[in-house]
Each structure stands twice: as structure tokens, then as C-alpha cells.
Design a protein around this motif. Structure first.
Motif, mmCIF file in Angstrom:
data_model
loop_
_atom_site.group_PDB
_atom_site.id
_atom_site.type_symbol
_atom_site.label_atom_id
_atom_site.label_comp_id
_atom_site.label_asym_id
_atom_site.label_seq_id
_atom_site.Cartn_x
_atom_site.Cartn_y
_atom_site.Cartn_z
ATOM 1 N N PHE A 1 -10.298 6.374 1.482
ATOM 2 C CA PHE A 1 -10.082 4.943 1.357
ATOM 3 C C PHE A 1 -10.793 4.421 0.101
ATOM 4 C CE2 PHE A 1 -8.676 5.550 5.565
ATOM 5 C CZ PHE A 1 -7.917 4.448 5.933
ATOM 6 N N THR B 1 -9.698 1.318 -1.277
ATOM 7 C CA THR B 1 -9.105 -0.011 -1.383
ATOM 8 C C THR B 1 -10.131 -1.018 -1.883
ATOM 9 O OG1 THR B 1 -9.681 -0.561 0.900
ATOM 10 C CG2 THR B 1 -7.558 0.524 0.540
ATOM 11 N N ARG B 2 -9.651 -2.204 -2.191
ATOM 12 C CA ARG B 2 -10.538 -3.232 -2.727
ATOM 13 C C ARG B 2 -11.633 -3.619 -1.741
ATOM 14 N NH1 ARG B 2 -6.719 -7.739 -5.605
ATOM 15 N NH2 ARG B 2 -8.780 -8.635 -6.078
ATOM 16 N N THR C 1 -7.318 6.100 -6.519
ATOM 17 C CA THR C 1 -8.136 4.932 -6.191
ATOM 18 C C THR C 1 -7.529 3.682 -6.814
ATOM 19 O OG1 THR C 1 -10.125 6.303 -6.082
ATOM 20 C CG2 THR C 1 -10.445 3.935 -6.337
ATOM 21 N N GLN D 1 -4.419 2.489 -5.020
ATOM 22 C CA GLN D 1 -4.717 1.696 -3.825
ATOM 23 C C GLN D 1 -5.106 0.272 -4.194
ATOM 24 O OE1 GLN D 1 -7.308 3.607 -0.897
ATOM 25 N NE2 GLN D 1 -6.744 5.604 -1.726
ATOM 26 N N MET D 2 -5.892 0.124 -5.255
ATOM 27 C CA MET D 2 -6.376 -1.199 -5.622
ATOM 28 C C MET D 2 -5.309 -2.061 -6.295
ATOM 29 S SD MET D 2 -10.285 -1.034 -6.821
ATOM 30 C CE MET D 2 -11.520 -0.037 -5.997
ATOM 31 N N ASP E 1 -1.569 -1.511 -3.820
ATOM 32 C CA ASP E 1 -1.644 -1.497 -2.351
ATOM 33 C C ASP E 1 -1.105 -0.199 -1.759
ATOM 34 O OD1 ASP E 1 -2.774 -4.065 -2.168
ATOM 35 O OD2 ASP E 1 -0.811 -5.003 -2.311
ATOM 36 N N LYS F 1 -0.973 3.204 0.233
ATOM 37 C CA LYS F 1 -1.574 3.517 1.519
ATOM 38 C C LYS F 1 -2.703 4.526 1.331
ATOM 39 C CE LYS F 1 0.003 4.182 6.257
ATOM 40 N NZ LYS F 1 1.168 4.522 7.104
ATOM 41 N N PRO F 2 -3.892 4.248 1.879
ATOM 42 C CA PRO F 2 -4.992 5.215 1.753
ATOM 43 C C PRO F 2 -4.657 6.521 2.450
ATOM 44 C CG PRO F 2 -5.811 3.082 2.467
ATOM 45 C CD PRO F 2 -4.315 3.042 2.597
#
Length: 336
Positions: free
Chosen positions: A136, A138-139, A312, A315-316, A319, A321-322
Motif C-alpha cells: 500500500f 496510497t496517499r 507507488t 497508486q498516488m 488511484d 489498486k494497491p
């Protein structure tokens, strides 16, 4: 209570972990109550390691001897001790409840100029103070240190307590870590940045020291780590001034690529704003194969995902999916 006492999990099921808060089975209370002279005198025999468990679930009886061996100037003694401690304290995402009790001693080993494996010893103290992201980036997770919700180790002990205790142990001894920011070894400096970022009380003098070092730091990996450490502390303390500072850095063409990309990651984690086109274009222009390879050495990226910076950022920015990483498999599978 004796060292033989263990959690009664049936009682926990009925009444919750709060039943043990503040008792001799609450590792947070034990770490907070550890006398200064015990830590400074390296009096490991006076610490109740046997009351708590390894990441594998076994008792921590062997930890005092391992810590003593880690201090040895003979690398044939200290090296294997460090390897065993790594395997025992934090293993495949599990932080054992005995781990926080080692942090004051690990930091004192690393503070000794005669010690070997100083960077790895700092990293171990830091590893037990962080949750595992397992894919993961994400932001809202990339610069997240503390666990969200309850999570237990192999013995059923709440890892939330273990990680929290380790973080507060790092805060209590932050003054032992700060001098490492000037260590001639950039690996030690990078490890120090990553550790200091976990300190829940580090928003003041720790952030000041990190920013002062950033002003003169010449090593690119350390520069990126200093910036992300400052941002991680700002995320915890909701310091939006750092977001403004980070935006100025990623927007400035004169800044080195690793600074601009690290600042972009920091800004994305500090605000909820939509991703600006300017940031997308900046990152796309800077994202060479060499830069992707470079970021594999920055611990925040390595901690999230073995696939590195590209996923990474996906994801940021997009969007994506992790991925949940299976520790037994090189390939991740999609998160549910």
C-alpha cells in the motif's frame, strides 16, 4: 504479577484489551517505566524480556544475551546476534511484544562509535516502530506510521501496543539518534532519518534538525530521506506549512530530481487536493529508469513495495489498486 503471567485471551474476548492497560503486561507501561540508569547502564538483566514474546510467539528469554553479543567488537559475534534479533523481533510483518523493550538498548549500541552494523541496528529499532504496508503506497498510507484498528501478533498480543511502545522509546532517546545525521556514512544518516520520522513527539526539535541537515546534505539518498522524514512528522501533526514548503520544492526546476519527486510524494500525502497537472507533468518528466532505480534505496519506497517508485506513484496519481504482498511469493495479488 510475576513474569509467568500471560494474556488471558478469553478475558480479552469478553472485556477487550483495555483489561490489561497500564499493567505489567502492557509493554507500553513497561517501556515508559524503564529507569534511565537501566538503559544507560545497559542492565538488560533487569528488564522483564521473558514476560513478552518474539514475533514467532516464543518467549523473549534469549534477548538479553543477544543484545549483549550485539555490543561485541568481534563481528563474528555481533553479526549473528543482529541477524537473530531481526528474525526474532520483526518477521514478515509481525512485531513481537518483546521488541519495544530492545529499542533503548539498540539505540545505545548504535550510538557507540566502536560498534559494528550501526545502520542495521538503527533500522531494526525503527522496524519495530512501524506497521507493514505490504503493497500500500496510497496517499493516505505512504507516510502512515501508526496502525489503524486492532492487529495482533502470533501470540495474540496487540501489535498496536508494541508499535506504540517502540515509537515512544525512539522519542525518549531521539537525542541518541540525532547525532547520526552527521555521521560520515550516508547509510547511517538515511537510517537515522527513517527512525526519527517515527517519533510521535518529533515535530519540534527533531524536525528542526532534519531541516538544518537538508540545507547542507550532499548525498541524494539522504536528501530524499530527510525530506520524507520531515513530511512524515508533518502528516502525524497535520502541519500544512510543510505542504506549502513541499509544493515549492517540487515546483522548482532548479531542485535536484530526487528532491522534487520526494517533495511531490510528500505534498500528495499532506493534502487532499486533486493532483495538479503541473505535478503530473513534473513527475513524468523526471521519471527516468535511473531515478526509479535510485529510489529503491530510499526506505519509504522499499517499505511499501518491492516494485518501487513506479507502482507507488501509480497508486498516488492514478488511484491504482494497491497490491497485498505475499511474504512467501514475489508476485502480489490485488487487494480485496
Amino acid at each position: 504479577m510475576s513474569d509467568e503471567l500471560v494474556f488471558d485471551h478469553e478475558q480479552v474476548r469478553l472485556h477487550g484489551f483495555e483489561l490489561y492497560e497500564g499493567t505489567v503486561l502492557d509493554v507500553r507501561a513497561v517501556v515508559a517505566g524503564m529507569p534511565q540508569d537501566v538503559k544507560d547502564g545497559f542492565r538488560v538483566d533487569e528488564v522483564p524480556f521473558s514476560r513478552f514474546r518474539h514475533a514467532h510467539g516464543g518467549r523473549g528469554d534469549d534477548v538479553p544475551e543477544l543484545l549483549t553479543r550485539l555490543r561485541s567488537t568481534n563481528t563474528d559475534v555481533s553479526g549473528p546476534a543482529l541477524g537473530t534479533l531481526w528474525d526474532s523481533l520483526v518477521h514478515q510483518g509481525t512485531v513481537g511484544s518483546v521488541a519495544p523493550l530492545t529499542v533503548p538498548f539498540l539505540l545505545r549500541v548504535a550510538a557507540d562509535p566502536a560498534a559494528h552494523h550501526r545502520a542495521s541496528t538503527i533500522r531494526l529499532a525503527n522496524a519495530v516502530a512501524r506497521q507493514q504496508h505490504w503493497g500500500f503506497g496510497t496517499r493516505d498510507t505512504f507516510l502512515q506510521v501508526a496502525t489503524q484498528g486492532w492487529s495482533c501478533d502470533c501470540s495474540g498480543y496487540p501489535m498496536n501496543w508494541s508499535i506504540d511502545a517502540s515509537r515512544h522509546a525512539i522519542t525518549a532517546d531521539a537525542d541518541l539518534i540525532l547525532p547520526h545525521l552527521n555521521n560520515p556514512d550516508p547509510d547511517v544518516r538515511t537510517s537515522a532519518c527513517y527512525a526519527l520520522a517515527t517519533a510521535p513527539g518529533g515535530a519540534g526539535h527533531v524536525t528542526g534538525a532534519l531541516r538544518a541537515q537538508l540545507a547542507t546534505e550532499q548525498d541524494p539518498t539522504v536528501r530524499a530521506s530527510l525530506l520524507l522524514a520531515i513530511a512524515e512528522l508533518a502528516v502525524e501533526n497535520a502541519d500544512l506549512h510543510v505542504a506549502t514548503w513541499a509544493r515549492a520544492l517540487w515546483s522548482e526546476p532548479a531542485q535536484p530530481a530526487e528532491v522534487r519527486v520526494s517533495a511531490a510524494l510528500a505534498w500528495l500525502c499532506l493534502v487532499d487536493d486533486p493532483v495538479p497537472d503541473e505535478l503530473r507533468m513534473t513527475v513524468e518528466a523526471l521519471l527516468t529508469d535511473d531515478l526509479v532505480d535510485f529510489f529503491d534505496g530510499v526506505p519509504w519506497i522499499a517499505h511499501v513495495d518491492e516494485k518501487g517508485l513506479v507502482r507507488t506513484l501509480d497508486q498516488m496519481l492514478n488511484d491504482a489498486k494497491p497490491g497485498v504482498i505475499d511474504p512467501w511469493d514475489e508476485e502480489p495479488w490485488p487487494a480485496a
